[in-house]
Design an enzyme around this catalytic site. Structure first.
Site: not given
Ligand code: SF4
Length: 495
Positions: A285, A313, A315, A353, A383, A413
Site C-alpha cells: 500500500c 505483524h 507490516e 498504519t 491511515c 484493523n
Molecule cells: S488499511 Fe490503510 S494502510 Fe492498510 S492497505 Fe488500507 S489504505 Fe493502506
C-alpha cells in the site's frame, strides 16, 4: 424478544426426543406431505418462530448417519424457499460439538432411494424429507429445518444396520434440539445499523486488483508472498483463481512471478527476489511505503525510531527492515521505560498504519513526555481508512446493543474495530462471515451494529444482513460519518 417457539416433529420418536430436551410447543404432524399440509394451518395462525426437527435421508456420501443437516433452503414440488438464518442455528449446533452440514434439503412426496437420491446429492442437496416444504408458515416468520441423517446412500432405511443407526440419530437429535431454543431466542424484529465507511480501503482494492490483473495478463500460477490482504475469503477466492500463497520467497520457483502483499516488505526480501531471479509486482500500500520512507529518513538523520505497533505483524516486520539498527518496537506504554536510546535529543516515532487511533496517540503522548525532543512523521501514519472506520464504528456502537465486525482474526484493523466498540461499553464480535454468528450474541440486541474491516469484502456484510433477515423483520439503516473517494494507481506492470 421473540414469541414462543413451535417445533414440528413428524414421528412419535422424533417428537419424544424434542419434548424431552426442549421447552417449546411441540406438534407432531405425522409422515408425508398431506399430514404436514394439514398442520400448516395451525402454524400460520400462531406467532413466533417455527422449526422442523426430525430424521431424514442423507443424499450425499459426506453426510453420515447421525450428522445434522440444517437447511439453507427447502426445495419442494411447489418451489424453493430460502432460509438465510440457517447459519446462525448451525453455529449453535457446532458449538455443541455436533457434525453439521449447512445445505439445501429437498422435500419429496415419496420415499427417495437409489438413483433419485444420488441425483439430489449431485445437485448439492444434503438430505431429503417428506414434510418441511409443506410446513413453511409464511415469508415473515423465522423458519428452520433441523434434520439428523438416519439412512444414507450406502445404507437404505430398511437394512440390518438400521437399529444402531436409529439409536445414533436419536442421540444426536436429543443433543441438537436445545440449540433451537437459542436460535429462537435470537429471532425477532430488529434494527441493523451499518457503519459507513466500512469494508475495503483503497490499498486493499489496489492489492486485490494487482493479483487479478497479474492472473489475467500472465495466467496462473501467480505467486503471492504472504496473504495479499488479511482476509480468509479474499485469499481463498484468489487461490481458487490460480494465486499461490507462500510464506517465504524460497518457496517460489526461480524466475516465477511474485506479488508482494499490501503490508509491505523489507529491503532484504527485495534483495532475495533479485537473487532468485523473480519477477516482482509490488502491491505494498502506498501509505505503508510512506512509513518505510520516513523510517529511512529518520535513520539517515541518526535518530532512534520508536515504532508503535504489534510484534510479528507483517507490516511491522517490513518497516523494521528499512531501518533495523534504529527501530525500537513499542507495543504498549510500559515498553517505553525499558528502551535504550543513544541520544534523547535525536528520537522520532512512527506507527503501524492500522492501530487504534486513541491508543497510538496515548503511546505517542507518553513518549513525548519522556523525550521532549521527539519528532513524528510529517502527517499521521494511522491511515485515513483506519481512522474513518474507527470513527464510524464508534458512532454506531453508541447507538447499538451489540456490534458485529466482519473481518479475519489476523486482520489488525478489524481487531482494532472490535476494541473501539468495546471501549464504548458495547459488546463486539469479530466474525469471518454469517456462519460465525452465535445466536446468544443476538439475544436482546434490538439494534445491532455491523461493520467490516478494511480487508473484508462488502459482499460478506450483505451475507450477514441476509442472515439477520432470516431471524425476523429487520430495518436496515446506513450510519455514515464520512465518505471516501481515495484511489491508488496500479503499478506499471499491470496497467
Ligand atoms: S488499511 Fe490503510 S494502510 Fe492498510 S492497505 Fe488500507 S489504505 Fe493502506
Amino acid at each position: 424478544m421473540s414469541a414462543q417457539l413451535t417445533v414440528v416433529a413428524p414421528m412419535a420418536l422424533e417428537a419424544a426426543a424434542v419434548r424431552r430436551h426442549l421447552d417449546a410447543r411441540v406438534l407432531r404432524c405425522g409422515v408425508g406431505p398431506e399430514r404436514a399440509a394439514r398442520l400448516r394451518a395451525d402454524l400460520v395462525s400462531a406467532d413466533g418462530p417455527v422449526a422442523v426437527a426430525g430424521f431424514a435421508g442423507a443424499t450425499r456420501d459426506d453426510v453420515r448417519c447421525g450428522d445434522v443437516v440444517v437447511a439453507t433452503e427447502v426445495r419442494g414440488p411447489d418451489g424453493t424457499r430460502s432460509l438465510p438464518g440457517a447459519a446462525v442455528l448451525a453455529k449453535a449446533l457446532r458449538l455443541r460439538g455436533l457434525s453439521v452440514h449447512l445445505a439445501p434439503v429437498a422435500s419429496s412426496p415419496e420415499v427417495v432411494k437409489g438413483a433419485r437420491r444420488a441425483a439430489l446429492g449431485a445437485e448439492g442437496v444434503a438430505a431429503v424429507d417428506m414434510e418441511s416444504s409443506w410446513l413453511h408458515p409464511g415469508d415473515d416468520r423465522p423458519f428452520a429445518v433441523l434434520r439428523v441423517a438416519l439412512d444414507t446412500p450406502g445404507r437404505e432405511v430398511v437394512s440390518p444396520q438400521t437399529l444402531p443407526g436409529a439409536l445414533r440419530a436419536y442421540g444426536t437429535l436429543a443433543r441438537a434440539v436445545p440449540a433451537l431454543a437459542e436460535w429462537a431466542a435470537a429471532t425477532g424484529k430488529r434494527r441493523v445499523l451499518l457503519a459507513g465507511p466500512r469494508s475495503f480501503c483503497a490499498g486493499v482494492e489496489r492489492a486485490i486488483e494487482i493479483v487479478e490483473q497479474a492472473l489475467a495478463k500472465h495466467g496462473p500460477p501467480v505467486y503471492v508472498r504472504k496473504q495479499i490482504v488479511h482476509n480468509v475469503h479474499v485469499v481463498s477466492d484468489l487461490a481458487a483463481r490460480g494465486a499461490v500463497f507462500v510464506d517465504e520467497l524460497d518457496e517460489v520457483p526461480e524466475g516465477a512471478l511474485v506479488v508482494f502483499s499490501a503490508h509491505g516488505v523489507s529491503p532484504q526480501v527485495r534483495e532475495q527476489a533479485v537473487q532468485r531471479g523473480l519477477r516482482v509486482i509490488d502491491a505494498t500500500c502506498p501509505l505503508v511505503s510512506k512509513v518505510h520512507a520516513e523510517a529511512r529518513r529518520f535513520a539517515a538523520a541518526g535518530k532512534t525510531i520508536f515504532l508503535i505497533g504489534h510484534a510479528g505483524h507483517e507490516e511491522v516486520e517490513g518497516t523494521t527492515g528499512h531501518a533495523p539498527q534504529a527501530i525500537r518496537l513499542i507495543e504498549r506504554p510500559e515498553d517505553i521505560a525499558g528502551v535504550e536510546v543513544d541520544d534523547p535529543d535525536k528520537v522520532a516515532f512512527l506507527t503501524q498504519t492500522t492501530l487504534s487511533v486513541d491508543e497510538a496517540y496515548s503511546i505517542a503522548g507518553a513518549l513525548r513526555e519522556r523525550y521532549p525532543a521527539l519528532t513524528g512523521p510529517s502527517s499521521d501514519d494511522i491511515c485515513y481508512a483506519t481512522q474513518n472506520r474507527q470513527d464510524a464504528v464508534k458512532a454506531v456502537a453508541r447507538a447499538s446493543d451489540a456490534v458485529l465486525v466482519v473481518g479475519s482474526r489476523n486482520s489488525s484493523n478489524s481487531c482494532r474495530l472490535v476494541e473501539v466498540v468495546q471501549g464504548e461499553g458495547t459488546p463486539a464480535y469479530l466474525i469471518d462471515d454469517e456462519a460465525d454468528i452465535d445466536p446468544l450474541w443476538l439475544i436482546g440486541a434490538h439494534t445491532l451494529g455491523v461493520t467490516a474491516g478494511a480487508s473484508a469484502p462488502e459482499s460478506l456484510v450483505q451475507r450477514v444482513v441476509d442472515a439477520l433477515a432470516g431471524l425476523g423483520p429487520i430495518e436496515v439503516a446506513e450510519h455514515t460519518t464520512t465518505t471516501e473517494s481515495i484511489r491508488f494507481n496500479l503499478p506499471k506492470e499491470v496497467r
